[in-house]
Design a protein around this motif. Structure first.
Motif, mmCIF file in Angstrom:
data_model
loop_
_atom_site.group_PDB
_atom_site.id
_atom_site.type_symbol
_atom_site.label_atom_id
_atom_site.label_comp_id
_atom_site.label_asym_id
_atom_site.label_seq_id
_atom_site.Cartn_x
_atom_site.Cartn_y
_atom_site.Cartn_z
ATOM 1 N N TRP A 89 12.629 -5.681 -25.188
ATOM 2 C CA TRP A 89 13.317 -6.662 -24.338
ATOM 3 C C TRP A 89 14.071 -5.948 -23.213
ATOM 4 N N LEU A 90 14.604 -4.775 -23.548
ATOM 5 C CA LEU A 90 15.343 -3.991 -22.552
ATOM 6 C C LEU A 90 14.398 -3.423 -21.488
ATOM 7 N N LEU A 91 13.229 -2.983 -21.937
ATOM 8 C CA LEU A 91 12.314 -2.306 -21.000
ATOM 9 C C LEU A 91 11.576 -3.280 -20.073
ATOM 10 N N ALA A 92 11.215 -4.449 -20.592
ATOM 11 C CA ALA A 92 10.306 -5.342 -19.849
ATOM 12 C C ALA A 92 10.693 -5.559 -18.385
ATOM 13 N N PRO A 93 11.926 -5.967 -18.085
ATOM 14 C CA PRO A 93 12.228 -6.213 -16.663
ATOM 15 C C PRO A 93 12.327 -4.941 -15.841
ATOM 16 N N GLN A 94 12.421 -3.801 -16.522
ATOM 17 C CA GLN A 94 12.511 -2.534 -15.768
ATOM 18 C C GLN A 94 11.134 -2.001 -15.382
ATOM 19 N N MET A 95 10.088 -2.644 -15.896
ATOM 20 C CA MET A 95 8.733 -2.165 -15.612
ATOM 21 C C MET A 95 8.227 -2.640 -14.251
ATOM 22 N N ASN B 251 16.735 -2.878 -5.322
ATOM 23 C CA ASN B 251 16.370 -1.497 -5.657
ATOM 24 C C ASN B 251 16.923 -0.523 -4.622
ATOM 25 N N ALA B 252 18.144 -0.793 -4.186
ATOM 26 C CA ALA B 252 18.712 0.002 -3.094
ATOM 27 C C ALA B 252 19.581 1.149 -3.584
ATOM 28 N N ILE B 253 19.819 1.210 -4.885
ATOM 29 C CA ILE B 253 20.737 2.230 -5.404
ATOM 30 C C ILE B 253 19.959 3.240 -6.237
ATOM 31 N N TYR B 254 20.333 4.497 -6.133
ATOM 32 C CA TYR B 254 19.703 5.543 -6.938
ATOM 33 C C TYR B 254 20.779 6.457 -7.489
ATOM 34 N N ILE B 255 20.418 7.204 -8.529
ATOM 35 C CA ILE B 255 21.348 8.209 -9.037
ATOM 36 C C ILE B 255 20.987 9.528 -8.357
ATOM 37 N N ASP B 256 21.913 10.058 -7.609
ATOM 38 C CA ASP B 256 21.678 11.318 -6.912
ATOM 39 C C ASP B 256 21.517 12.439 -7.952
ATOM 40 N N THR C 244 0.817 -1.221 0.000
ATOM 41 C CA THR C 244 0.000 0.000 0.000
ATOM 42 C C THR C 244 0.846 1.265 0.000
ATOM 43 N N PHE C 245 2.117 1.126 0.347
ATOM 44 C CA PHE C 245 2.986 2.298 0.284
ATOM 45 C C PHE C 245 4.415 1.855 0.030
ATOM 46 N N ASP C 246 4.963 2.349 -1.054
ATOM 47 C CA ASP C 246 6.368 2.062 -1.358
ATOM 48 C C ASP C 246 6.850 3.176 -2.275
ATOM 49 N N VAL C 247 7.824 3.917 -1.845
ATOM 50 C CA VAL C 247 8.259 5.066 -2.646
ATOM 51 C C VAL C 247 9.115 4.678 -3.856
ATOM 52 N N ALA C 248 9.622 3.465 -3.858
ATOM 53 C CA ALA C 248 10.471 3.045 -4.976
ATOM 54 C C ALA C 248 9.605 2.597 -6.140
ATOM 55 N N LEU C 249 9.136 3.551 -6.906
ATOM 56 C CA LEU C 249 8.267 3.221 -8.045
ATOM 57 C C LEU C 249 9.099 2.649 -9.184
ATOM 58 N N PRO C 250 8.507 1.759 -9.986
ATOM 59 C CA PRO C 250 9.266 1.240 -11.124
ATOM 60 C C PRO C 250 9.621 2.365 -12.090
ATOM 61 N N LYS C 251 10.818 2.341 -12.550
ATOM 62 C CA LYS C 251 11.259 3.430 -13.423
ATOM 63 C C LYS C 251 12.259 2.889 -14.434
ATOM 64 N N ALA D 237 24.804 3.541 -14.356
ATOM 65 C CA ALA D 237 23.613 2.907 -13.768
ATOM 66 C C ALA D 237 23.623 1.385 -13.858
ATOM 67 N N SER D 238 24.759 0.798 -14.154
ATOM 68 C CA SER D 238 24.840 -0.670 -14.171
ATOM 69 C C SER D 238 24.503 -1.238 -12.798
ATOM 70 N N CYS D 239 24.967 -0.537 -11.756
ATOM 71 C CA CYS D 239 24.702 -1.012 -10.384
ATOM 72 C C CYS D 239 23.196 -1.066 -10.116
ATOM 73 N N MET D 240 22.471 -0.086 -10.673
ATOM 74 C CA MET D 240 21.012 -0.084 -10.489
ATOM 75 C C MET D 240 20.367 -1.268 -11.190
ATOM 76 N N MET D 241 20.952 -1.665 -12.313
ATOM 77 C CA MET D 241 20.424 -2.821 -13.045
ATOM 78 C C MET D 241 20.767 -4.128 -12.335
ATOM 79 N N ALA D 242 21.867 -4.102 -11.583
ATOM 80 C CA ALA D 242 22.326 -5.343 -10.945
ATOM 81 C C ALA D 242 21.742 -5.547 -9.557
ATOM 82 N N CYS D 243 21.437 -4.457 -8.841
ATOM 83 C CA CYS D 243 20.972 -4.601 -7.456
ATOM 84 C C CYS D 243 19.546 -5.156 -7.416
#
Lengths: 293, 211
Positions: free
Chosen positions: A283-289, B102-107, A7-14, B93-99
């Motif tokens: 293919w690049l985007l799918a797992p990032q969604m 989801n603990a890493i961000y780009i400041d 219900t709350f998580d600030v880490a939105l998929p990006k 941002a490779s680290c962001m792809m590997a973690c």
């Protein structure tokens, strides 16, 4: 007690790696594919090698230039890219890739100089290292994908073969395009390029289908990523890419080879090159969604 | 010395003091987080329960971010902390792809990768991480995993229900949770396909719950 919901998580998929990275992979496929196929045709048809000795360095330098440009543009600290050479961390496929591609650029510059000066022997000397560098330039991205543990869809073992097939597909498509535009009369070579394109498209398409239908997905995450790719928000782009890359070129280049009407090959090649970008991008985007928490 | 972190989820009340103190201590910009608290609601009214899960870098012993970083901007300190060198980071941002966490961000200010460092600068001078100090219920327990007398070692010895996030990835996290559940740590795991392929029927496992 059933049912749970975040219900709350600030880490939105990006999406962090976007079109610049897709373009990097796409342009690299053309650069390395045109080099590898160029070597093959120079060796096989030494009497007709002038065309390839000219276009290998031109295509290679243009498309590896695009690859390097988008790679540097994608860095949040683009002016620090040189650090990859002085603080190299060799467990990283990114580092290995940077070194290998730099070596490939040197080979391309030598081949360009060889074409300008007409010194064929110079290029002949760098053919073997050039082959190795082009080969590893093609596959190192699969290494990066393999190290990107968080995005499980990319970690499929078939990724390396997909990279090689993308290279042969893109390389054959770009040569067919140039040969048709400049009306190069080398029917044997055109036919062979057509077969390489059809073969690459067929194998690559089958591998994508195989990965989607039969791959062992060890986690819920990769299962969801494939769902997004095939039925979800990325499905239109992915299936359009599949259609343009694998189906249309197979039909059109097949007709071109059968009926010796190479204008069909031109359309098939354009379709393959455009579609390849769509497939790589989706293919690049799918797992990032998907959120990782 | 091998530093580790443990969260007793039964003590966490979701006050976000840890998240706020972390932002204040480390100058974390708006819209970025080194530490965040996720809320998960479970059940149907009136039988509803809310879970709070503080999430931060897991300081993995087998860290994918350290391995993929092309310039060693992400590196290990001798005490096991996975630290970041902002001046070396090229921002790929490779680290962001590997973690996987989801603990890493780009400041957005420094344009470099950033993440929880267990407040390495405070530890260096003998202080506790800011989130540990700020926690009103002492849900955050931090210490040396190699020292059997440390609070964290005792906690790990006493509790049978020790969990880490995504253990199947074999990253060997040094961030533990006790008194939690699978739903808390990995909500996607509450729904599992019985098998491996795309067209396999998806079944819900009642004892875990499902979305």
């Amino acid at each position: 007690m059933l049912g749970s919901e975040v219900t709350f998580d600030v880490a939105l998929p990006k999406v962090v790696w976007g079109w610049l990275v897709s373009t990097n992979m796409w342009a690299k496929s053309i650069a390395t594919g045109s080099f590898l196929l160029g070597l093959y045709f120079i060796k096989k048809y030494p009497e007709k090698d002038a065309f390839f000795r000219k276009w290998v360095p031109i295509l290679g330098l243009i498309f590896i230039g695009i690859t390097l440009l988008v790679t540097v543009l994608d860095l949040h600290h683009m002016f620090r890219f040189w650090k990859i050479f002085v603080f190299a961390h060799f467990t990283s496929a990114v580092t290995l890739g940077a070194w290998v591609v730099s070596g490939f650029v040197v080979v391309l510059l030598i081949s360009f100089w060889s074409w300008i000066t007409g010194n064929k022997k110079l290029f002949d000397k760098v053919m073997i290292p050039g082959f190795l560098l082009a080969f590893f330039s093609t596959i190192y991205t699969a290494g990066i994908m393999g190290e990107a543990t968080a995005r499980e869809l990319w970690v499929f073992p078939a990724e390396m073969i997909q990279m090689l097939l993308s290279a042969t597909l893109a390389g054959s498509a770009v040569y067919l395009l140039i040969m048709t535009i400049y009306k190069v009369e080398m029917e044997e070579v055109k036919r062979e390029l057509g077969y390489i394109l059809i073969g690459s498209a067929f194998l690559s398409g089958m591998m994508y289908l195989g990965e989607i239908l039969f791959a062992r997905m060890h986690s819920e995450f990769s299962h969801r990523a494939v769902e997004i790719l095939t039925f979800g928000s990325l499905a239109p782009m992915f299936w359009l890419g599949v259609f343009l890359t694998f189906i249309i070129p197979t039909i059109l280049v097949g007709i071109a080879n059968e009926k010796k009407k190479y204008e069909y090959a031109l359309l098939g090649s354009i379709s393959a090159l455009i579609g390849l970008w769509f497939v790589k991008h989706s293919w690049l985007l799918a797992p990032q969604m998907l959120p990782l928490s | 010395m091998k530093l580790g972190f443990l969260v007793d989820l039964s003590r966490c009340m979701g006050c976000m003091a840890c998240a706020v103190s972390c932002k204040a201590e480390n100058d974390v910009p708006l819209h970025s987080w080194r530490l965040r608290v996720k809320y998960i609601d479970q059940g149907e009214f009136p039988e509803v329960k809310r879970h709070f899960v503080p999430l931060r870098c897991n300081h993995c012993e087998n860290a994918p971010c350290e391995r993929i970083c092309p310039v060693s901007a992400l590196h290990y300190l001798p005490n096991g902390i996975v630290n970041v060198d902002h001046n070396r980071c090229i921002g790929c941002a490779s680290c962001m792809m590997a973690c996987p966490y989801n603990a890493i961000y780009i400041d957005p200010i420094t344009n470099s990768a950033d993440k929880c460092t267990y407040c390495a600068h405070r530890i260096e001078v003998g202080m506790m991480p800011a989130c540990v100090v700020a926690c009103p219920t002492h849900a955050n327990i931090f210490g040396d995993l190699d020292d059997p007398e440390s609070e964290i070692s005792k906690y790990l010895k006493e509790h049978k229900d020790i969990m880490v996030r995504k253990p199947e990835l074999n990253t060997k996290p040094k961030h533990f949770y006790v008194r939690g559940s699978t739903v808390d740590l990995d909500p996607l795991s509450s729904e599992r396909p019985e098998g491996y392929t795309l067209f396999t029927e998806v079944k819900f496992l009642d004892h875990i719950g499902g979305h």
